[in-house]
Design an enzyme around this catalytic site. Structure first.
Site, PDB file in Angstrom:
ATOM      1  N   ASP A   1       0.965  -1.012  -0.024  1.00 25.31           N
ATOM      2  CA  ASP A   1       0.148   0.557   0.173  1.00 25.31           C
ATOM      3  C   ASP A   1       0.668   1.281  -0.281  1.00 25.31           C
ATOM      4  OD1 ASP A   1      -2.545  -0.045  -0.403  1.00 25.31           O
ATOM      5  OD2 ASP A   1      -2.899   1.182   1.603  1.00 25.31           O
TER       6      ASP A   1
ATOM      7  N   ASP B   1     -10.944  -5.193  11.952  1.00 33.69           N
ATOM      8  CA  ASP B   1     -10.939  -7.066  11.780  1.00 33.69           C
ATOM      9  C   ASP B   1     -12.001  -7.121  12.665  1.00 33.69           C
ATOM     10  OD1 ASP B   1     -10.503  -5.724  14.058  1.00 33.69           O
ATOM     11  OD2 ASP B   1      -8.293  -6.854  14.551  1.00 33.69           O
TER      12      ASP B   1
END
Length: 787
Positions: free
Chosen positions: A120, A487
């Site tokens: 990224d 998450d």
């Protein structure tokens, strides 16, 4: 039984505290009671999800007998593995390379493994390091499989202080091991040279070998990049055997677009893998979490491919284990109480929460589909003449789970047929016909008519900036947006749809990672987690009010999710409770009334129930007393620092829109053993615990001095106050030890602020002459001046 008994005793204890106020110190008594009520509430949220802990055992030989029969094609399901990285300076490429090498060498059919690396940061250093890793894998993978070595990350394997000749009978092993170690040392030199070169960026940016500029020179404005390093063509090792696929991915970044950090990067990998390989299962790992057990994916398949319950399992979560932590684990980095107690308890309800790494997903669950429904029990049907019993006959009608309202079994196929007829797939998954087609393939695979060039072109399209616009990505599909702890949200949405998860704890740890072991990094890590929980609590996905409509989330599972979002708020009563002993010592007040013999029984019963609950948890979990105690200590340290800051910052973000940016925790390790343990970095998180320590130490000195001046009759109440003051000091002892450091170098600013705050706080409570004996003279109104 113990949980219920403790709940009853706790109710009687709180009733006694409420009905017996201390009028002499009403404010302090009220504060302590409010804190105790909150602690009782948080204990309920923490304890009740442990109602049914279970242990699971896998049988890998049975998995092989069922799906890997001799003379027949291998029937094990393909797996796509995701590895995410951002900054090569904070996440060293050598660490990422070891993770990738352990994946490529895992014990699984090579034609069913595809490893995707998400960069990224669009770093040319990461790209070049991955190219070197692909070349080294041609030698490393056959070496691992030939001699069945563990672990299969070369850095960890060669650094193990064990007798590597044990159980090795091949005469060529010693020679090949020495040669491989030399190869790895040369590989490390090449990787370190790339990192050293990357620290000095040229003025015009990086230039590739063909003379063109590197597309990712501007990390915030660059096109999408995909490079297949190892694949079906040319991906062979030195012995001519096929290697798993290795793909580099860097999604497109443009100004003005919301990229959603790690969650956005993971969703890009889901789409790229769906176009290129489309495995039905996906394993996601952080760049510093390598495969410590080469059979880890097989362990997960024992549950996901189980013919009875596997269809309803959305993911298999493995516990996180760490290397490089000191033996005493001063700051509870191993987090064994959470991974070995809380998560095993959740496995008996609806399944463990998703903790961000070391998790094998079912792709269909990430796509937002509901689990297959089994046959329902037929309900009693009555005639229309008696409406009191049973139910009236109804004509069959279409429902969301099946064709009609009967007892037919429904599954993914029925769901998809209805979705195709009732909704526009492009609004759900985005405008990519190839990717939309892949979402309908439950068993995975790509259409045979698609050419590699066409698939790569489509893969570039699905990682473009505007692809997710006006779709359900991040809202209902993939990793869920809206929190820095994506998450927890992702697993929560799956459980709300009715999926269950599995907790797998193989005897040999499946994955191992590196943890920030010094105090400053550890507190900042805990701050990030706590802030994410606060964000979820105030979002529309808060487990307090989300997901009641479908009714697929079990109540004890909801308690667990509520606990994961409200635990930072315990910092407020904890901060008050840690200062109460000092206040009592400084003012001479006592927040407990005189305890009768009957009332003392409740106190004894409460302590016994707490002790019994703890012993039972330690017995069935295997957690040692030392690990449990370290967890208790860091609960206090993190509560009065990181959790407190998370609540304040979370409220600022919700009310004032002030956002907080976090930096990636450094994954580099020091050459010296536990060298980072003593590395000290300034952070404002250190001020509250230091202030509490100073206040309690001042209170202890003041209380003892006051008792000495006032005589022996004041020693009785003093012991109770000293007990709670020492309770606070003992819990903060690891913090004090970390604050002093190895060289006793404490930042001056921490000491100044802490002493200043402690002094101001103390002056508000201490009398003008606290250490002077106060004698009462005669009453001159009664007997005059000459009495």
């Amino acid at each position: 039984m113990v949980i219920v008994a403790r709940l009853v005793i706790l109710a009687f204890f709180l009733r006694y505290r409420l009905l017996n106020p201390v009028h002499d110190a009403f404010g302090l008594w009220l504060t302590s009671v409010i804190c105790e009520i909150w602690f009782a509430f948080s204990w309920i949220l923490d304890q009740f999800p442990k109602w049914f802990p279970i242990d699971r055992e896998t049988y890998l030989d049975r998995l092989s007998l069922r799906y890997e029969r001799e003379g027949e094609p291998n029937m094990l399901a393909p797996v796509d593995i995701f590895v995410s990285t951002v900054d090569p300076m904070k996440e060293p490429p050598l660490v990422t390379a070891n993770t990738v090498l352990s994946i490529l060498a895992m014990d699984y059919p090579v034609d069913k493994i595809s490893c995707y690396i998400s960069d990224d940061g669009a770093s040319m250093c990461t790209f070049e390091a991955l190219s070197e890793t692909a070349e080294f894998a041609r030698k490393w993978v056959p070496f691992c499989k030939k001699f069945s070595i563990e672990p299969r990350a070369p850095e960890m394997y060669f650094s193990e202080k064990v007798d590597y000749l044990k159980d090795k009978v091949q005469p060529t092993f010693v020679k090949e091991r020495r040669a491989m170690k030399r190869e790895y040392e040369e590989f490390k030199v090449r990787i370190n040279a790339l990192v050293a070169k990357a620290t000095k960026v040229p003025l015009g940016g990086w230039i590739m070998q063909d003379g063109t500029p590197w597309p990712g020179n501007n990390t915030k404005d660059h096109p999408g990049m995909i490079q297949v390093f190892l694949g079906l063509s040319g991906g062979h090792d030195v012995e001519g055997n096929e290697l798993p696929r290795l793909v580099y991915v860097s999604r497109e970044k443009r100004p003005g677009f919301q990229h959603h950090k790690k969650a956005g990067a993971m969703n890009a990998l889901v789409r790229v893998s769906g176009v290129l390989t489309n495995a039905p299962f996906m394993l996601n790992l952080d760049c510093d979490h390598y495969l410590n057990n080469s059979k880890a994916v097989r362990e997960a398949m024992c549950f996901l491919m189980d013919p009875q319950v596997g269809k309803k399992v959305c993911y298999v979560q493995f516990p996180q284990r760490f290397d490089g932590i000191d033996r005493h684990d001063r700051y509870a980095n191993r987090n064994t109480v959470f991974f070995d107690i809380n998560m095993k308890g959740l496995d008996g309800i609806q399944g463990p929460v998703y903790v961000g790494t070391g998790c094998v997903f079912r792709r269909q669950a990430l796509y937002g589909y509901e689990p297959p429904k089994g046959p329902k029990r037929p309900k009693m049907v009555s005639c229309d003449c008696c409406p009191c019993f049973g139910r009236r006959k109804k004509l069959p009608k279409y429902s969301k789970n099946g064709v009609n309202g009967g007892a037919n079994t429904t599954g993914f196929d029925d769901d998809k047929e209805l979705l195709m007829s009732q909704m526009n797939f492009e609004k759900k998954f985005g405008q990519s016909p190839i990717f939309v087609t892949s979402t309908l393939m439950v068993e995975g695979g790509v259409p045979p008519s698609s050419s590699p060039a066409a698939l790569l072109k489509e893969a570039i399209h699905v990682i473009s900036c505007g692809y997710e616009d006006k779709t359900e990505w991040g809202a209902e599909l993939g990793w869920i947006y809206g929190s820095i702890t994506e998450d927890i949200l992702t697993g929560f949405k799956m459980h709300c749809r009715g999926w269950r998860s599995i907790y797998c704890m193989p005897k040999r740890a499946a994955f191992k990672g590196s943890a920030p072991i010094n105090l400053s990094d550890r507190l900042n890590q805990v701050l990030r987690w706590a802030l994410g929980s606060v964000e979820i609590f105030f979002s529309r996905h808060s487990p307090v009010w989300y997901g009641y409509k479908e009714g697929n989330l079990k109540w004890l599972e909801r308690f667990a999710y509520i606990n994961t979002t409200v635990y930072p708020f315990t910092s407020l009563p904890l901060l008050a409770y840690c200062t109460l002993p000092a206040i009592c010592l400084l003012t001479g007040k006592f927040i407990m009334p005189e305890i009768s013999t009957f009332a003392s029984l409740f106190f004894i019963a409460l302590f016994l129930s707490i002790f019994t609950t703890g012993i039972l948890e330690l017995r069935w979990s295997g957690v040692s007393i030392e690990e449990w105690w370290r967890n208790e200590q860091f609960w206090v340290i993190g509560g009065v620092s990181a959790h407190l800051f998370a609540v304040v910052q979370g409220l600022l973000k919700i009310l004032a829109g002030i956002d907080t940016n976090f930096t990636v925790t450094s994954k580099a390790s020091d050459d010296e053993d536990f060298g980072e343990l003593y590395a000290f970095k300034w952070t404002t998180l250190l001020i509250p615990p230091t202030t509490i320590l100073v206040i309690n130490l001042v209170g202890v000195v003041a209380g003892i001095s006051d008792a000495i001046n006032n005589g022996y009759q004041s020693w009785g109440p003093l012991f109770g106050k000293l007990f709670f003051a020492f309770w606070v000091i003992v819990h903060l002892y690891p913090f004090l030890k970390g604050l002093m450091g190895k060289q006793n170098r404490t930042p001056t600013i921490v000491v100044i602020w802490s002493v200043l705050l402690a002094s101001i706080f103390s002056l508000l409570w201490v009398r003008i002459d606290p250490f002077i004996l106060k004698t009462k003279g005669p009453d001159t109104k009664q007997c005059g001046v000459n009495c």
